[in-house]
Scaffold this motif. Structure first.
Motif, PDB file in Angstrom:
ATOM      1  N   LEU A 171       1.060  -1.269   0.357  1.00 24.11           N
ATOM      2  CA  LEU A 171      -0.410   0.093  -0.002  1.00 24.11           C
ATOM      3  C   LEU A 171       1.088   1.377   0.116  1.00 24.11           C
ATOM      4  CD1 LEU A 171      -3.087   0.420  -0.241  1.00 24.11           C
ATOM      5  CD2 LEU A 171      -2.921   0.553   2.012  1.00 24.11           C
ATOM      6  N   LEU A 172       1.179   1.957  -0.916  1.00 19.11           N
ATOM      7  CA  LEU A 172       1.569   2.793  -1.052  1.00 19.11           C
ATOM      8  C   LEU A 172       0.526   4.815  -0.684  1.00 19.11           C
ATOM      9  CD1 LEU A 172       3.114   2.497  -4.635  1.00 19.11           C
ATOM     10  CD2 LEU A 172       4.144   2.089  -2.365  1.00 19.11           C
ATOM     11  N   MET A 173       1.042   5.656   0.186  1.00 19.64           N
ATOM     12  CA  MET A 173       0.702   6.716   0.582  1.00 19.64           C
ATOM     13  C   MET A 173       1.227   7.585   0.824  1.00 19.64           C
ATOM     14  SD  MET A 173      -1.087   4.526   4.339  1.00 19.64           S
ATOM     15  CE  MET A 173      -2.930   4.677   3.547  1.00 19.64           C
ATOM     16  N   ASP A 174       0.620   8.168  -0.611  1.00 22.02           N
ATOM     17  CA  ASP A 174       1.776   9.972  -0.886  1.00 22.02           C
ATOM     18  C   ASP A 174       0.214  11.110   0.080  1.00 22.02           C
ATOM     19  OD1 ASP A 174       3.006  11.570  -1.668  1.00 22.02           O
ATOM     20  OD2 ASP A 174       2.119  11.674  -3.974  1.00 22.02           O
ATOM     21  N   GLU A 175       1.661  11.286   1.030  1.00 19.40           N
ATOM     22  CA  GLU A 175       1.458  12.630   1.424  1.00 19.40           C
ATOM     23  C   GLU A 175      -0.458  12.503   2.157  1.00 19.40           C
ATOM     24  OE1 GLU A 175       2.075  16.219   0.934  1.00 19.40           O
ATOM     25  OE2 GLU A 175       3.586  15.431  -0.231  1.00 19.40           O
ATOM     26  N   PRO A 176      -0.936  11.142   2.797  1.00 23.81           N
ATOM     27  CA  PRO A 176      -2.687  10.627   2.683  1.00 23.81           C
ATOM     28  C   PRO A 176      -3.408  11.139   4.093  1.00 23.81           C
ATOM     29  CG  PRO A 176      -1.201   8.829   3.893  1.00 23.81           C
ATOM     30  CD  PRO A 176      -0.043   9.900   3.500  1.00 23.81           C
ATOM     31  N   CYS A 177      -2.322  11.917   4.647  1.00 22.53           N
ATOM     32  CA  CYS A 177      -3.228  13.544   5.357  1.00 22.53           C
ATOM     33  C   CYS A 177      -2.809  14.781   5.398  1.00 22.53           C
ATOM     34  CB  CYS A 177      -2.622  12.781   7.300  1.00 22.53           C
ATOM     35  SG  CYS A 177      -2.699  11.056   7.639  1.00 22.53           S
ATOM     36  N   SER A 178      -2.047  14.861   4.641  1.00 23.35           N
ATOM     37  CA  SER A 178      -1.952  16.307   4.050  1.00 23.35           C
ATOM     38  C   SER A 178      -3.109  17.637   4.031  1.00 23.35           C
ATOM     39  CB  SER A 178      -1.057  16.902   3.473  1.00 23.35           C
ATOM     40  OG  SER A 178      -1.604  16.361   1.860  1.00 23.35           O
ATOM     41  N   ALA A 179      -4.446  17.135   3.046  1.00 26.84           N
ATOM     42  CA  ALA A 179      -5.332  18.135   3.281  1.00 26.84           C
ATOM     43  C   ALA A 179      -7.036  17.188   4.186  1.00 26.84           C
ATOM     44  CB  ALA A 179      -6.395  17.362   1.880  1.00 26.84           C
ATOM     45  N   LEU A 180      -6.054  17.174   5.887  1.00 27.83           N
ATOM     46  CA  LEU A 180      -6.924  16.586   6.493  1.00 27.83           C
ATOM     47  C   LEU A 180      -6.849  16.584   8.067  1.00 27.83           C
ATOM     48  CD1 LEU A 180      -6.520  12.746   6.368  1.00 27.83           C
ATOM     49  CD2 LEU A 180      -8.803  14.333   5.033  1.00 27.83           C
ATOM     50  N   ASP A 181      -7.583  16.973   8.771  1.00 24.61           N
ATOM     51  CA  ASP A 181      -7.766  17.820   9.856  1.00 24.61           C
ATOM     52  C   ASP A 181      -6.912  17.236  10.830  1.00 24.61           C
ATOM     53  OD1 ASP A 181      -9.921  16.843  12.393  1.00 24.61           O
ATOM     54  OD2 ASP A 181     -10.041  16.571   9.948  1.00 24.61           O
ATOM     55  N   PRO A 182      -6.333  17.109  12.056  1.00 16.51           N
ATOM     56  CA  PRO A 182      -5.652  16.421  13.149  1.00 16.51           C
ATOM     57  C   PRO A 182      -6.656  15.487  13.767  1.00 16.51           C
ATOM     58  CG  PRO A 182      -5.307  18.934  13.646  1.00 16.51           C
ATOM     59  CD  PRO A 182      -6.169  18.771  12.466  1.00 16.51           C
ATOM     60  N   ILE A 183      -8.014  15.559  13.552  1.00 12.70           N
ATOM     61  CA  ILE A 183      -8.269  13.780  14.420  1.00 12.70           C
ATOM     62  C   ILE A 183      -8.255  13.080  13.189  1.00 12.70           C
ATOM     63  CG2 ILE A 183     -10.543  13.841  15.319  1.00 12.70           C
ATOM     64  CD1 ILE A 183     -11.419  16.147  16.183  1.00 12.70           C
ATOM     65  N   SER A 184      -8.878  13.456  12.000  1.00 12.86           N
ATOM     66  CA  SER A 184      -8.994  12.813  10.886  1.00 12.86           C
ATOM     67  C   SER A 184      -7.243  11.910  10.887  1.00 12.86           C
ATOM     68  CB  SER A 184      -9.374  13.211   9.947  1.00 12.86           C
ATOM     69  OG  SER A 184     -10.901  13.888   9.565  1.00 12.86           O
ATOM     70  N   THR A 185      -6.438  12.960  11.130  1.00  5.88           N
ATOM     71  CA  THR A 185      -4.687  12.458  10.534  1.00  5.88           C
ATOM     72  C   THR A 185      -4.828  11.203  11.504  1.00  5.88           C
ATOM     73  OG1 THR A 185      -4.356  14.498   9.775  1.00  5.88           O
ATOM     74  CG2 THR A 185      -2.329  12.950  10.850  1.00  5.88           C
TER      75      THR A 185
END
Lengths: 259, 363
Positions: A171-185
């Motif tokens: 599973l490759l993840m390209d900055e998967p959290c950069s568009a998310l808020d801290p809780i979703s992160t």
């Protein structure tokens, strides 16, 4: 189902421009490998060579070998479409198909691989994939609603569910959290910790705390200047990288003196 | 702080572009007055020393709002004017009895009511347009997909240019081409169809020679509406977010699967709009039909037989020069029917598009 990836002498070109040079590393199965480095250092480009997604951009090509359990992904006769079915990918911005329902989104990849799937199996797969992505309880009552009706963090977990529904090796993840808020992160990071029991995960992140929190091994990329190719500086256990890196450049970067 | 406040004010006021969804809405221009309302922003910022910025009238914004509202209103006025004209001028024919019509108008079929006269015309018009759409839409989608997702850029732009050129050819030229060049070459095809697929009522023989049939008209109309459908759907397909295309590819989709998964669903509403534009043109096309079709006034489904069909627009052009006042009124009544059909088709298309609005990706 998780597999080891060996990368040797990998160069990535866009046309005649060499974007990434001389990368060699081993990615261990059932672990999380984080790729960190300043913007433009080629870590996303490198990530996309692991499932041949860079080929989507005209003129992009690769020299070197990427061995997944001994099979060269760039060998002759290897179909990039088949590679991508083995190596799932989650993108920077959540991208569920807007024209499909939540359930259809989860099944999108499965329907490509195996067109005939019984309704019962499909329902089971939707549930297990959404459970695997920690999303089931939030969406089980509205599986026929459009995927775009979810919040950003939920959409990203839907994309993860879609990726793991086809049971990939990696599973490759390209900055998967950069568009998310801290809780979703946090939700995604918790999910990654669970997923690494089954998958080999490679994550690109700009957030060094995130790399330190979630990854087992960390690779640091950097770039010497504009027009120069990105290079792998060093790779080690995450703990070592963030406490006693061997390279000065790494220490400068993680201590915030650079990039 | 003091330097950032004026900038805040200016962005709030000089952002007169309404969101895309509003612009697509016919009532959108009326809302265009909206952007001038955030004038209170400087007050809320609680910066009394800067009240001078609040007093400055936003002339450009007002002017824009007025222009946009005016443009929107013009469309409605024109539409209403056409509708009123059609109803007023068609009124004498609509209220006349069958005897008055057949006695007053030389070419009016004996003993027929107005509805009985318009019916076959509506049928012929819709039939020709539907044939054109059935031929043109798949072809246009194919060309659009080829230029947007398959062809190398150089070929794609060349092909796009050629398709756009097709749109610039006057319809009378298409009519000439259809009669002189295309029809003789289509005859063997129609004969083959009648011989081999004649058991389908649509293709029942014998195929007329010369083939001045609704089928030939359909083919020529298809060529005429091809450019508009192709151009619009190509633009829509090019708008597919790269994110969605990559999502499909990363799941292991082939190029065609990616098109089916991401491009076509995303372009669906645009494709419907494009088809409606084409259909509108096909319904109203006059010259080419007039030149090719051998007219007849029946509800015949035999597409390969001449002298069975006529379209409203071609009939108007055909009869108008020699029509007396009641005849003109009758022709305008058929025009009113065409107007209503076109409106109905467009409303149906809008309904189809809005039915799956949640899934359109616009939210």
């Amino acid at each position: 189902m998780a597999q080891r990836i060996d990368i040797k002498d990998l160069d990535v070109y866009y046309g005649s421009f060499r974007a990434v040079a001389d990368v060699g590393m081993t990615i261990e199965p059932r672990s999380i490998t984080a790729l960190i480095g300043p913007s433009g250092c080629g870590k996303s480009t490198f990530l996309r060579t692991l499932n041949r997604m860079h080929e989507v951009i005209p003129g992009a090509r690769v020299q070197g070998t990427v061995l997944m359990d001994g099979v060269d992904l760039y060998g002759s006769g290897v179909d990039p479409v088949a590679v991508r079915r083995q190596v799932g990918m989650v993108f920077q911005r959540p991208n569920p198909f807007p024209t499909m329902s939540i359930a259809e989104n989860v099944l999108a990849g499965v329907k490509l691989n195996n067109r005939r799937i019984s309704k019962g199996d499909a329902n089971d797969l939707v549930e297990s994939s959404l459970r695997g992505a920690n999303l089931w309880n939030e969406v089980k009552d509205r599986l026929d609603r459009p995927g775009s009706s979810l919040s950003g963090g939920q959409q990203q977990r839907l994309c993860i569910a879609r990726a793991i529904a086809v049971k990939p090796q990696v599973l490759l993840m390209d900055e998967p959290c950069s568009a998310l808020d801290p809780i979703s992160t946090l939700a995604i990071e918790d999910l990654m910790a669970e997923l690494k029991d089954d998958y080999t995960i490679v994550i690109v992140t700009h957030n060094m705390q995130q790399a330190a929190r979630v990854s087992d091994r960390t690779a640091f990329f950097t770039i010497e200047g504009t027009g120069k190719p990105g290079r792998l500086v060093e790779m080690d256990d995450t703990r070592t990288m963030f406490s006693t890196p061997t390279q000065q450049a790494t220490e400068d970067y993680i201590s915030g003196r650079f990039g | 702080m003091s330097s950032s406040t004026p900038r805040l004010v200016r962005t709030a006021q000089s952002d007169p572009v309404p969101p895309a969804a509003d612009r697509a809405d016919p009532t959108g221009p009326a809302d265009a007055a909206g952007p001038t309302t955030p004038r209170t922003t400087p007050n809320e910022n609680g910066d009394p020393g800067r009240t001078g910025t609040r007093a400055r009238p936003d002339v450009a914004g007002r002017l824009f709002a007025m222009t946009a509202t005016g443009a929107g209103a013009t469309i409605l006025v024109v539409l209403a004017a056409v509708a009123v004209f059609l109803v007023l001028r068609a009124w004498p024919a609509m209220t006349a009895s069958a005897e008055e019509l057949s006695e007053g108008i030389q070419w009016f079929p004996e003993g027929q009511t107005l509805l009985g006269f318009v019916g076959p015309l509506i049928f012929g018009t819709v039939l020709a347009a539907v044939i054109a759409l059935v031929i043109a839409v798949p072809l246009a989608v194919g060309i659009a997909l080829f230029t947007s997702h398959y062809a190398p850029r150089r070929i794609a732009s060349g092909l796009g240019y050629v398709v756009d050129l097709l749109a610039a050819i006057p319809s009378v030229v298409y009519g000439l081409w259809g009669v002189v060049w295309l029809a003789p070459r289509l005859y063997p095809v129609w004969t083959w169809l009648a011989d081999n697929l004649g058991w389908i009522p649509l293709f029942a023989g014998p195929a007329s020679q010369p083939p001045r049939t609704v089928m030939t008209v359909g083919v020529v109309l298809a060529v005429m509406i091809l450019p508009i459908i192709t151009a619009v759907s190509r633009e829509v397909f090019l708008q597919t977010p790269r994110l969605h295309e990559e999502a499909a590819l990363a799941l292991g989709a082939t190029r065609w699967e990616m098109v089916r998964m991401a491009v076509l669903p995303f372009g669906r509403s645009g494709l419907i709009s494009a088809s409606m534009l084409g259909l509108g043109r096909a319904l109203g096309e006059t010259m080419a039909v007039l030149m090719i079709l051998s007219p007849g006034f029946t509800y015949a489904f035999e597409l390969l037989q001449a002298g069975r069909h006529q379209t409203i627009a071609a009939n108007i052009a055909n009869q108008f020069p020699e029509a007396n006042p009641l005849g003109v009124s009758t022709l305008i009544a058929t025009g009113l029917a065409l107007f209503v059909i076109t409106l109905a088709v467009n409303m149906a298309a809008r309904w189809v598009v809005s039915r799956r609005k949640d899934f359109s990706g616009a939210n």
